[in-house]
Design a protein around this motif. Sequence first.
Motif, PDB file in Angstrom:
ATOM      1  N   MET A   1       0.849  -1.198   0.000  1.00  0.00           N
ATOM      2  CA  MET A   1       0.000   0.000   0.000  1.00  0.00           C
ATOM      3  C   MET A   1       0.881   1.243   0.000  1.00  0.00           C
ATOM      4  SD  MET A   1      -2.802   1.325   2.838  1.00  0.00           S
ATOM      5  CE  MET A   1      -4.098   0.242   2.278  1.00  0.00           C
ATOM      6  N   PRO A   2       0.509   2.271  -0.777  1.00  0.00           N
ATOM      7  CA  PRO A   2       1.278   3.523  -0.756  1.00  0.00           C
ATOM      8  C   PRO A   2       1.382   4.085   0.654  1.00  0.00           C
ATOM      9  CG  PRO A   2      -0.297   3.516  -2.566  1.00  0.00           C
ATOM     10  CD  PRO A   2      -0.612   2.319  -1.724  1.00  0.00           C
ATOM     11  N   LEU A   3       2.492   4.742   0.930  1.00  0.00           N
ATOM     12  CA  LEU A   3       2.777   5.206   2.290  1.00  0.00           C
ATOM     13  C   LEU A   3       1.812   6.276   2.788  1.00  0.00           C
ATOM     14  CD1 LEU A   3       6.673   5.332   2.124  1.00  0.00           C
ATOM     15  CD2 LEU A   3       5.283   3.742   3.463  1.00  0.00           C
ATOM     16  N   LEU A   4       1.208   7.030   1.883  1.00  0.00           N
ATOM     17  CA  LEU A   4       0.337   8.139   2.300  1.00  0.00           C
ATOM     18  C   LEU A   4      -1.098   7.959   1.818  1.00  0.00           C
ATOM     19  CD1 LEU A   4       2.778  11.146   1.709  1.00  0.00           C
ATOM     20  CD2 LEU A   4       2.428   9.802   3.792  1.00  0.00           C
ATOM     21  N   ALA A   5      -1.490   6.731   1.595  1.00  0.00           N
ATOM     22  CA  ALA A   5      -2.866   6.461   1.173  1.00  0.00           C
ATOM     23  C   ALA A   5      -3.847   6.950   2.230  1.00  0.00           C
ATOM     24  CB  ALA A   5      -3.053   4.967   0.940  1.00  0.00           C
ATOM     25  N   ASN A   6      -4.978   7.490   1.784  1.00  0.00           N
ATOM     26  CA  ASN A   6      -6.061   7.971   2.652  1.00  0.00           C
ATOM     27  C   ASN A   6      -5.726   9.263   3.383  1.00  0.00           C
ATOM     28  OD1 ASN A   6      -7.638   5.637   2.011  1.00  0.00           O
ATOM     29  ND2 ASN A   6      -6.456   4.485   3.530  1.00  0.00           N
ATOM     30  N   HIS A   7      -4.632   9.911   3.014  1.00  0.00           N
ATOM     31  CA  HIS A   7      -4.279  11.204   3.608  1.00  0.00           C
ATOM     32  C   HIS A   7      -4.639  12.339   2.652  1.00  0.00           C
ATOM     33  CE1 HIS A   7      -2.104  10.161   7.294  1.00  0.00           C
ATOM     34  NE2 HIS A   7      -1.638   9.107   6.647  1.00  0.00           N
ATOM     35  N   ILE A   8      -5.014  13.474   3.219  1.00  0.00           N
ATOM     36  CA  ILE A   8      -5.130  14.723   2.479  1.00  0.00           C
ATOM     37  C   ILE A   8      -3.994  15.620   2.956  1.00  0.00           C
ATOM     38  CG2 ILE A   8      -6.512  16.793   2.074  1.00  0.00           C
ATOM     39  CD1 ILE A   8      -9.007  15.070   2.402  1.00  0.00           C
ATOM     40  N   ALA A   9      -3.148  16.024   2.015  1.00  0.00           N
ATOM     41  CA  ALA A   9      -1.936  16.779   2.349  1.00  0.00           C
ATOM     42  C   ALA A   9      -1.991  18.173   1.747  1.00  0.00           C
ATOM     43  CB  ALA A   9      -0.698  16.040   1.844  1.00  0.00           C
ATOM     44  N   VAL A  10      -1.787  19.168   2.572  1.00  0.00           N
ATOM     45  CA  VAL A  10      -1.689  20.559   2.131  1.00  0.00           C
ATOM     46  C   VAL A  10      -0.217  20.925   2.026  1.00  0.00           C
ATOM     47  CG1 VAL A  10      -2.071  22.960   2.802  1.00  0.00           C
ATOM     48  CG2 VAL A  10      -3.899  21.269   3.081  1.00  0.00           C
ATOM     49  N   VAL A  11       0.182  21.484   0.886  1.00  0.00           N
ATOM     50  CA  VAL A  11       1.569  21.909   0.690  1.00  0.00           C
ATOM     51  C   VAL A  11       1.556  23.364   0.252  1.00  0.00           C
ATOM     52  CG1 VAL A  11       3.757  21.466  -0.476  1.00  0.00           C
ATOM     53  CG2 VAL A  11       2.178  19.557  -0.035  1.00  0.00           C
ATOM     54  N   THR A  12       2.166  24.245   1.041  1.00  0.00           N
ATOM     55  CA  THR A  12       2.235  25.658   0.669  1.00  0.00           C
ATOM     56  C   THR A  12       3.455  25.905  -0.214  1.00  0.00           C
ATOM     57  OG1 THR A  12       3.572  26.386   2.574  1.00  0.00           O
ATOM     58  CG2 THR A  12       1.177  26.283   2.881  1.00  0.00           C
ATOM     59  N   GLY A  13       3.370  26.959  -1.001  1.00  0.00           N
ATOM     60  CA  GLY A  13       4.478  27.270  -1.909  1.00  0.00           C
ATOM     61  C   GLY A  13       4.740  26.144  -2.886  1.00  0.00           C
ATOM     62  N   ALA A  14       3.673  25.444  -3.294  1.00  0.00           N
ATOM     63  CA  ALA A  14       3.824  24.240  -4.115  1.00  0.00           C
ATOM     64  C   ALA A  14       3.744  24.528  -5.605  1.00  0.00           C
ATOM     65  CB  ALA A  14       2.775  23.208  -3.717  1.00  0.00           C
ATOM     66  N   GLY A  15       3.819  25.790  -5.986  1.00  0.00           N
ATOM     67  CA  GLY A  15       3.765  26.126  -7.399  1.00  0.00           C
ATOM     68  C   GLY A  15       5.051  25.876  -8.144  1.00  0.00           C
ATOM     69  N   ALA A  16       6.138  25.615  -7.416  1.00  0.00           N
ATOM     70  CA  ALA A  16       7.431  25.402  -8.068  1.00  0.00           C
ATOM     71  C   ALA A  16       8.403  24.809  -7.057  1.00  0.00           C
ATOM     72  CB  ALA A  16       7.981  26.726  -8.619  1.00  0.00           C
ATOM     73  N   GLY A  17       9.563  24.424  -7.539  1.00  0.00           N
ATOM     74  CA  GLY A  17      10.685  24.057  -6.688  1.00  0.00           C
ATOM     75  C   GLY A  17      10.407  22.932  -5.715  1.00  0.00           C
ATOM     76  N   ILE A  18      10.851  23.132  -4.484  1.00  0.00           N
ATOM     77  CA  ILE A  18      10.728  22.105  -3.448  1.00  0.00           C
ATOM     78  C   ILE A  18       9.264  21.750  -3.191  1.00  0.00           C
ATOM     79  CG2 ILE A  18      11.088  21.664  -0.983  1.00  0.00           C
ATOM     80  CD1 ILE A  18      13.678  23.345  -1.221  1.00  0.00           C
TER      81      ILE A  18
END
Length: 255
Positions: A1-18
Amino acid sequence: MPLLANHIAVVTGAGAGIGRAIAAGYAREGARVVVLDINMDAAAETAQQILNAGGKAESFALDVTKRNDCVAMAKQVADRVGAVSILVNNAGIVGRNGMTGADDAVIRDWENIIAVNLNGVFNVTHAFLPALRANKGRIVNIGSIQSFLHLRTPSSPAYTASKHGVLGFTRALAAELGKDGVRVNAIGPGFIETAINEKVRASNPELVKTFLSHTPLGRTGKPEDLVGPAIFLASDLAGYVTGAILMADGGYLTV
């Protein structure tokens, strides 16, 4: 099973780079990713790349310096996407004016960098904290080698102060939220090739050489080098890890 299945993840500054790299990595591991960036077009591009690869993603525009907007965004995500269980505070800016520079530049650097890199981490975390506590969530903050030291070349006291603050905030939150089952950790990147430092790399090759001479692995980092650490800290593999900073600096701090 994928490590982050069933999670909702928010990532800020996700338009580029890291941020973009971490968002894509989380999606590959089964998370539904909420891509946040001040640049809506860049956020949408990241989300579309994830969708094209078979992942799940939504994108929204957010200025992390605006506290009320962060609160509204947390509500919008809860209503439209679901309960957030992972937060990555990645949004950040740099400035290279030392304290002996022109007064207006020094003051502008300080106010802008602290507003994004430190206050922004607080604003977003505070807004999403009820969901993270309810879901025994995971917070991953992006620190720096400058969470520990000040790089004299080029001088950047505001950036150094902001990244020291991110590490302190990480440890304080870990101590406070552990009882709620919320884990809070940080990643400490070294010299990572991103659009933020592209002009510096092109105009100042000696600076790059200086970093590399102090880096045991002998190369600059890529955004993808942060993906593994970010997945680990957000996953159950790190179930007993909190209040830590995982360095991804090519060994810079060891020498």
